[in-house]
Enzyme design. Structure first.
Site, PDB file in Angstrom:
ATOM      1  N   LYS A  93       3.244   3.033   1.045  1.00  0.00           N
ATOM      2  CA  LYS A  93       4.665   2.690   0.789  1.00  0.00           C
ATOM      3  C   LYS A  93       5.701   3.671   0.618  1.00  0.00           C
ATOM      4  CE  LYS A  93       3.851  -1.816   0.803  1.00  0.00           C
ATOM      5  NZ  LYS A  93       4.323  -2.678   1.946  1.00  0.00           N
ATOM      6  N   GLU A 115      12.101  -5.654  -3.151  1.00  0.00           N
ATOM      7  CA  GLU A 115      11.320  -6.878  -3.925  1.00  0.00           C
ATOM      8  C   GLU A 115      10.041  -6.009  -3.883  1.00  0.00           C
ATOM      9  OE1 GLU A 115      11.926  -5.919  -0.691  1.00  0.00           O
ATOM     10  OE2 GLU A 115       9.675  -5.753   0.125  1.00  0.00           O
ATOM     11  N   SER A 381      -4.866   2.437   3.741  1.00  0.00           N
ATOM     12  CA  SER A 381      -3.503   2.533   3.545  1.00  0.00           C
ATOM     13  C   SER A 381      -3.375   2.534   1.765  1.00  0.00           C
ATOM     14  CB  SER A 381      -2.927   0.990   3.568  1.00  0.00           C
ATOM     15  OG  SER A 381      -3.658   0.067   3.136  1.00  0.00           O
TER      16      SER A 381
END
Lengths: 397, 254
Positions: A93, A115, A381
């Site tokens: 991220k 968000e 990830s």
């Protein structure tokens, strides 16, 4: 599937028939400003230099491409793990939030909104806002706030304000709605850092480009190790689809490389508690984008379910909708229990505790047989620290 | 001539009222419309509820959620409205988000609207270029006026373009906000109303967002043809019976 098809975004902001910007007029100036500037800004040498330097010194890139020897032996194929879990803040991220905070600064924005579902994107956003000294407000569903307390604490410690989304089902989809409403109410000074390859054009493309560093590194790392920059398969989990977009990006138009997108089947695709959008969804509009989404026949967006909060989204990004519809990527789905088992297996075979999202990608090793000399790159990830309580509860550790 | 166009020709300031179909109770739709017409309002916007209404504030969101819980669907709404033109002659507009309309089928939706006697549509998240390229002819075939929004941030060129493709009125969002969020208009908004009035567009403007009482209605209509009230009416419906709707309308108009 057409051999010469282009799987990147076209000039109108669509991937095939998916994408676009289905937004109220109140958002048009913001989105249009971004659309007109994002490619120009990303191409500026000073932007590139700052982005690259932060990815290197702050995020810790390049992330290793690790040959998973014991996992490979078990599944009699060559498995490489792209270690996005080793990034600062524990997941892919941060690649996107670094890119977008630099974008926001160049657009003269002073206030950042985001968000978050599980809180990973919220933490990554709060982190870069602290780094740059910008005000940060993160919208999070009231229910998610209750079940992701450690990440809420992290965001607060980083100086962000966490605002509960009280509408609708009070989860990720509603947090996204609230962030969009905030942007409508604050059209001039605010940049909205969307966390995935979703939302109105240019977000899906911009986020994919910031995440593209993942496949860029896979190419040269694999070349070093195997003498080829092309794996036979790239495997990644898909909620909205940002880590998959990054892992696929530089291979999109190279059909020698097979792409596998792994969705969360939850308690089973037909259990009524699932997030397998490609299997359960159909074309519609969600958060400003025409894509595949889970909805009633009447066009009301339905609630997804997965044990993994990061895959718990009722749509997929338009790039993935196109990859699915065109057949360019194979979509598979993995249940909660299959994912949890795969997470435990990786922990015990390789000493790596994966995020439950990433465990979904790993779990396809039990569903699909690969050839002995196939090179399979799985995008790991995120790390499993945030999921420890889930693993503990599930395995009664 | 379309009922909206006729109404816009009247020499008066127009009051348009929005409500969410299916709220407070599933089958209130027709009674609310009849009482609104009787109370002297000029136009009615019937909200087709959506699970994720991005442009709406808490009041309208909550009423949409309740309406969906009550069982409202596109089909149910059309059934409720099927005989509405036997008793009601006021201009009727359906306001809804694009996805439910897309799932119904845009052409089927428009056709049904014409059969019922709906005069126009407001679809806040249907982009202008998509409308122009894909749906304009369908809307025209079925005699529906498509209403576009402008905001204080909308550029002059874009306002002119919107004016050129509109054939009813322009929905002028009073401020950069979701519905139901403002209390009274300040200088910035008044200046914006004046600025748009000075553009002498071919389509009249009707102001929405932030109108809740006689004072804001009067302020807005000093520069515009009319004003739209949504959240304040929904709040009223939550606390009052239909036979008091005329009190609500009177409180705005007088």
């Amino acid at each position: 599937m057409t051999k010469n098809m282009n799987y990147n975004i076209n000039n109108n902001g669509y991937y095939g028939e998916f994408g676009g910007a289905y937004i109220p007029e109140m958002l048009y100036p913001n989105v249009e400003e971004l659309r007109q500037n994002y490619l120009k800004i990303m191409a500026e040498p000073s932007f590139k230099a700052e982005f690259d330097q932060l990815l290197k010194d702050y995020v810790g890139r390049p992330s290793p491409l690790y040959f998973a020897k014991r996992l490979s032996e078990k599944y009699t194929t060559k498995i490489y793990l792209k270690r996005e879990d080793l990034n600062h803040t524990g997941a892919h991220k941060i690649n996107n939030t670094i890119g977008q905070i630099l974008m926001a600064q160049r657009l003269g924005k002073t206030r950042i909104i985001a968000e978050t579902g599980a809180g990973q994107h919220g933490v990554a956003t709060a982190t870069v806002c602290a780094l740059m000294g910008l005000e940060c407000i993160v919208y999070m569903g009231e229910i998610d706030i209750a079940r992701q307390a450690p990440n809420v604490a992290r965001m607060k410690m980083l100086g962000a304000e966490v605002r509960p989304a009280l509408s609708g089902s009070r989860t990720l989809k509603d947090a996204t709605n609230e962030a969009i409403r905030d942007w409508i109410n604050n059209p001039v000074n605010t940049h909205y850092i969307i966390g995935s390859v979703v939302g109105p054009h240019p977000y899906p493309d911009m986020v994919a480009r910031f995440q593209a560093i993942v496949s860029e590194e896979i190419q040269w790392q694999l070349k070093d190790k195997e003498g080829t920059d092309k794996p036979d398969y790239v495997v990644a989990c898909v909620g909205g689809g940002s880590n998959a977009a990054g892992a696929f990006y530089h291979y999109l138009n190279d059909t020698d490389v097979k792409l596998i997108a792994v969705e969360a089947a939850g308690k089973g695709i037909h259990s009524g508690q699932s997030a397998a959008t490609s299997a359960l969804g159909f074309e519609g509009i969600i958060h400003g984008s025409k894509t595949l989404l889970m909805q009633t026949n009447d066009g009301q967006i339905t609630e997804p379910y997965s044990i993994s909060a990061g895959l718990d989204y009722p749509g997929v990004g338009p790039m993935h909708a196109h990859l699915y519809k065109s057949g360019r990527a194979k979509f598979m789905s993995i249940t909660d229990s299959e994912a949890m088992t795969a997470g435990l297996e990786l922990s015990q075979l390789e000493g790596i505790i994966p995020a439950i999202e990433s465990s979904h990608a790993l779990a396809i090793l039990n569903q699909k047989a690969f050839k002995t000399n196939d090179i399979v790159v799985i995008n790991l990830s995120g790390r499993g620290d945030k999921d420890l309580q889930n693993y503990i509860d599930y395995f009664k550790l | 001539m379309n009922r909206i166009q006729q109404k816009l020709k009247e020499d008066k300031k127009l009051l348009s009222i929005y409500f969410s179909a299916g709220f407070p109770n599933l089958n209130d739709t027709v009674a609310i419309i009849k009482n609104l017409e009787k109370s002297g309002v000029d136009m009615i916007e019937i909200g087709l509820p959506f699970s994720d209404p991005l442009a709406d504030g808490p009041t309208i969101q909550a009423s949409s959620t309740q309406a969906l819980k009550n069982g409202m669907t596109t089909e149910v709404l059309f059934n409720q409205l099927k005989d509405i033109r036997k008793t009601v002659s006021i201009p009727l507009i359906i306001m809804g988000y694009f996805n439910p309309i897309l799932q119904y089928g845009v052409e089927a939706f428009c056709k049904k609207c014409k059969t019922i006697g709906i005069d126009g549509l407001i679809i806040p998240d249907l982009p202008i270029d998509v409308y122009n390229n894909e749906y304009k002819t369908i809307f025209e075939t079925y005699g529906l006026i498509n209403v576009f929004l402008i905001t204080p941030q909308t550029s002059v060129e874009r306002i002119k373009f919107i004016d050129s493709i509109s054939n009813g009125f322009i929905y002028m969002v009073s401020s950069a906000s979701v519905t139901g969020s403002s209390s009274g208009f300040g200088d910035a908004q008044i200046n914006y109303f004046k600025r748009i009035a000075d553009m002498t567009l071919k389509n009249p403007q009707i102001v929405g967002f932030g109108i809740s009482n006689n004072e804001t209605f009067t302020q807005a209509t000093q520069y515009a043809k009319g004003a739209i009230i949504g959240s304040a009416f929904i709040k009223f419906l939550s606390n009052n019976t239909f036979n008091k709707i005329d009190e609500f309308s009177n409180s705005i108009l007088n």
